[in-house]
Design an enzyme around this catalytic site. Structure first.
Site, PDB file in Angstrom:
ATOM      1  N   TRP A   4     -10.923 -10.398   4.677  1.00  0.00           N
ATOM      2  CA  TRP A   4     -11.997 -10.054   5.629  1.00  0.00           C
ATOM      3  C   TRP A   4     -12.968 -11.207   5.835  1.00  0.00           C
ATOM      4  O   TRP A   4     -14.096 -11.005   6.271  1.00  0.00           O
ATOM      5  CB  TRP A   4     -12.747  -8.808   5.158  1.00  0.00           C
ATOM      6  N   TYR A  27       0.914  -0.248  -7.652  1.00  0.00           N
ATOM      7  CA  TYR A  27      -0.397  -0.437  -7.066  1.00  0.00           C
ATOM      8  C   TYR A  27      -1.492  -0.307  -8.127  1.00  0.00           C
ATOM      9  O   TYR A  27      -1.454   0.578  -8.975  1.00  0.00           O
ATOM     10  CB  TYR A  27      -0.648   0.591  -5.946  1.00  0.00           C
ATOM     11  N   ASP A  63     -13.223  -4.968   2.402  1.00  0.00           N
ATOM     12  CA  ASP A  63     -13.417  -5.141   0.963  1.00  0.00           C
ATOM     13  C   ASP A  63     -14.140  -6.415   0.505  1.00  0.00           C
ATOM     14  O   ASP A  63     -15.045  -6.354  -0.298  1.00  0.00           O
ATOM     15  CB  ASP A  63     -12.057  -5.080   0.246  1.00  0.00           C
ATOM     16  N   TYR A  94       0.840  -1.218   0.000  1.00  0.00           N
ATOM     17  CA  TYR A  94       0.000   0.000   0.000  1.00  0.00           C
ATOM     18  C   TYR A  94       0.866   1.257   0.000  1.00  0.00           C
ATOM     19  O   TYR A  94       1.066   1.900   1.031  1.00  0.00           O
ATOM     20  CB  TYR A  94      -0.895   0.006   1.237  1.00  0.00           C
ATOM     21  N   GLU A 115      -0.994  -7.150   8.744  1.00  0.00           N
ATOM     22  CA  GLU A 115      -2.279  -6.569   8.343  1.00  0.00           C
ATOM     23  C   GLU A 115      -3.432  -7.334   8.996  1.00  0.00           C
ATOM     24  O   GLU A 115      -4.419  -6.745   9.423  1.00  0.00           O
ATOM     25  CB  GLU A 115      -2.371  -6.629   6.819  1.00  0.00           C
ATOM     26  N   TRP A 145      -8.929   5.985   6.070  1.00  0.00           N
ATOM     27  CA  TRP A 145      -9.079   5.662   7.504  1.00  0.00           C
ATOM     28  C   TRP A 145      -7.776   5.137   8.095  1.00  0.00           C
ATOM     29  O   TRP A 145      -7.550   5.254   9.297  1.00  0.00           O
ATOM     30  CB  TRP A 145     -10.307   4.806   7.805  1.00  0.00           C
ATOM     31  N   ASP A 146      -6.891   4.602   7.253  1.00  0.00           N
ATOM     32  CA  ASP A 146      -5.555   4.252   7.743  1.00  0.00           C
ATOM     33  C   ASP A 146      -4.870   5.488   8.298  1.00  0.00           C
ATOM     34  O   ASP A 146      -4.272   5.489   9.375  1.00  0.00           O
ATOM     35  CB  ASP A 146      -4.672   3.687   6.617  1.00  0.00           C
ATOM     36  N   ARG A 193      -5.925 -13.198  -0.217  1.00  0.00           N
ATOM     37  CA  ARG A 193      -6.507 -12.010  -0.857  1.00  0.00           C
ATOM     38  C   ARG A 193      -7.875 -12.349  -1.469  1.00  0.00           C
ATOM     39  O   ARG A 193      -8.245 -13.506  -1.560  1.00  0.00           O
ATOM     40  CB  ARG A 193      -5.550 -11.510  -1.970  1.00  0.00           C
ATOM     41  N   TRP A 229      -4.071   6.188   2.423  1.00  0.00           N
ATOM     42  CA  TRP A 229      -5.455   5.704   2.557  1.00  0.00           C
ATOM     43  C   TRP A 229      -6.160   6.483   3.653  1.00  0.00           C
ATOM     44  O   TRP A 229      -5.560   6.814   4.684  1.00  0.00           O
ATOM     45  CB  TRP A 229      -5.473   4.218   2.906  1.00  0.00           C
TER      46      TRP A 229
HETATM   47  C1  GLC Z   1      -7.388  -2.751   2.275  1.00  0.00           C
HETATM   48  C2  GLC Z   1      -8.369  -2.732   3.444  1.00  0.00           C
HETATM   49  C3  GLC Z   1      -8.770  -1.296   3.743  1.00  0.00           C
HETATM   50  C4  GLC Z   1      -7.515  -0.478   3.997  1.00  0.00           C
HETATM   51  C5  GLC Z   1      -6.503  -0.614   2.839  1.00  0.00           C
HETATM   52  C6  GLC Z   1      -5.159  -0.002   3.155  1.00  0.00           C
HETATM   53  O1  GLC Z   1      -7.976  -2.298   1.107  1.00  0.00           O
HETATM   54  O2  GLC Z   1      -9.493  -3.520   3.165  1.00  0.00           O
HETATM   55  O3  GLC Z   1      -9.628  -1.232   4.853  1.00  0.00           O
HETATM   56  O4  GLC Z   1      -7.839   0.862   4.156  1.00  0.00           O
HETATM   57  O5  GLC Z   1      -6.271  -1.969   2.576  1.00  0.00           O
HETATM   58  O6  GLC Z   1      -4.622  -0.533   4.304  1.00  0.00           O
END
Ligand code: GLC
Length: 430
Positions: free
Chosen positions: A358, A83, A166, A31, A401, A37-38, A199, A35
């Site tokens: 998830w 990405y 996701d 990643y 993660e 909420w991260d 994944r 992002w």
């Molecule tokens: C994945 C997670 C998401 C998070 C992102 C970056 O897409 O599902 O919740 O924000 O990774 O960590």
């Protein structure tokens, strides 16, 4: 040095290590961008040892805000990465609302306002709050207007990625009802760094990509998206986080001497519709709602406990959630099937999978949100148990993660930022 102090030192190192200058990466390889909420949680973690950097993290995220208030789920401050989807894929320039910075065209759970209030409560940053208040208000207003399909004040999601969870089995039925036609050519980036069994499935990915293609053809126009998105759901997790964030926004507004009637109205509206839409009294669980299919989504996942974080259940609802489900070893509690709290999906769900994203693994973010809610309702021992399991997993398997709830194996991205940030938060629980 105690074990927890060592973990805290390592957590800070991970947050520093993922610092990309303007923003912090959720994970170093998987990643590489910012992002939504991260970043909120990363800022919370950083605030423990570098307040100016924490506030800069939030400013960087807000620099990706759209003109109409939408705060996107990814901001691409730097373009070069492997990405997918890359900035070009989103084609946000089709919308007159798009910002100058490249971003995605969808949003993510609105944790940010609550984090700003948490940081401010620990170390007052009134000047900063004044600076960001207008942007936060604009995002909440956008959610309550552009994403309110039925006048309930409950917000709709148009893509599973907006839920932050996701490939949750909550989305299986709605996704199966979508027939992707003419899926644009794409190449997944996620399975380059992480094993494919951890994944989402290929069929889900085709639909993820197809949805983006629909949105970009609609130029991200909110009314068109509500009317035409093949995926339209009201999600318990997102709406619980928003409710709490609205309360926090209202508190910040009052402190600043701003008018808060509009926010009070959102809160009343959500409170009066939340149970009718989400609470299933016979089951004693909260279920999401599929607006397109006009039916509840009867799938039990750990997001059913999120209303506790919002303070929405009454005492008897909270008791049923906890005693009948959270503490039931056939569903969520440790026992013969799983060792660690909190599996993301009820063990009774046929889609349960201990290693896949998830579908079953423990995610530190959910443990933290649920622990916060449990504490609010006086279940301090259970909140502490969640904290202890989270710290034990991170101590033995590193800041991953997600984790297999059976043996605690670390999965997905390594050096994961929000796990590190929340290790610092969880220290206060034990
Ligand atoms: C994945 C997670 C998401 C998070 C992102 C970056 O897409 O599902 O919740 O924000 O990774 O960590």
């Amino acid at each position: 040095m105690t074990r927890d102090a060592v973990l805290a030192r390592q957590a800070k190192r991970v947050l520093r290590g993922n610092d990309a200058g303007a923003f912090t990466k959720p994970g170093p390889y998987q990643y590489p961008h910012q992002w939504n909420w991260d970043s909120a949680l990363i800022a919370l973690g950083l605030s423990h040892f570098d307040l100016p950097r924490a506030l800069a993290e939030i400013q960087a995220l807000l620099s990706g805000q759209w003109r109409d208030g939408m705060l996107p789920h990814v901001v691409y401050h730097t373009t070069a990465s492997d990405y997918f989807p890359n900035p070009a894929f989103w084609q946000i320039e089709g919308s007159p609302q798009a910002p100058a910075v490249p971003t995605s065209g969808i949003t993510q759970p609105p944790l940010l306002t609550s984090v700003v209030r948490m940081i401010h409560a620990r170390t007052p940053v009134a000047g900063f709050v004044r600076q960001v208040y207008g942007s936060l208000l604009a995002w909440h207003r956008w959610l309550h207007t552009a994403r309110d399909a039925d006048g309930t004040g409950l917000v709709c999601l148009i893509h599973p990625w907006e839920s932050g969870t996701d490939d949750s089995p909550r989305w299986l039925q709605a996704m199966a009802a979508i027939t992707p036609t003419d899926v644009p050519a794409y190449s997944r980036g996620d399975t380059r760094h992480v094993a494919a069994v951890e994944r989402p499935f290929e069929t889900d990915y085709d639909r993820f990509v197809y949805l983006i293609d629909v949105f970009r053809r609609l130029r991200y126009e909110p009314q068109a998206l509500l009317a035409r998105s093949p995926f339209l759901v009201q999600d318990v997790l997102f709406n619980s986080i928003l409710y709490r964030a609205d309360e926090d926004l209202r508190a910040l507004g009052l402190e600043l001497g701003e008018p808060v009637n509009e926010i009070t109205g959102w809160l009343e509206q959500q409170r009066s519709h939340f149970d009718a839409r989400f609470w299933d009294a016979p089951a004693g669980l909260y279920f999401d709602y599929d607006v397109r299919a006009a039916s509840p989504i009867i799938v039990s996942t750990a997001t059913t406990f999120l209303p506790l974080y919002a303070g929405l259940p009454n005492a008897s609802q909270a008791r049923r959630l906890v005693e009948d489900h959270l503490e039931n070893p056939d569903e969520y509690a440790p026992g013969e099937a799983v060792r660690y709290r909190l599996t993301t999906t009820s063990l009774r769900e046929p889609a349960w999978d201990g290693r896949r994203y998830w579908r079953g693994p423990v995610w530190i973010i959910l443990n933290w949100l649920v622990a916060d809610g449990l504490r609010f309702y006086g279940y301090d021992n259970l909140a502490e148990a969640l904290a202890r399991d989270s710290l034990a997993l991170m101590t033995s398997a590193g800041f991953r993660e997600y984790y297999d709830p059976r043996d605690g194996a670390g999965l997905g991205s390594t050096e994961f930022s929000w796990s590190a940030a929340l290790a610092l938060e969880f220290r206060e629980y034990v």
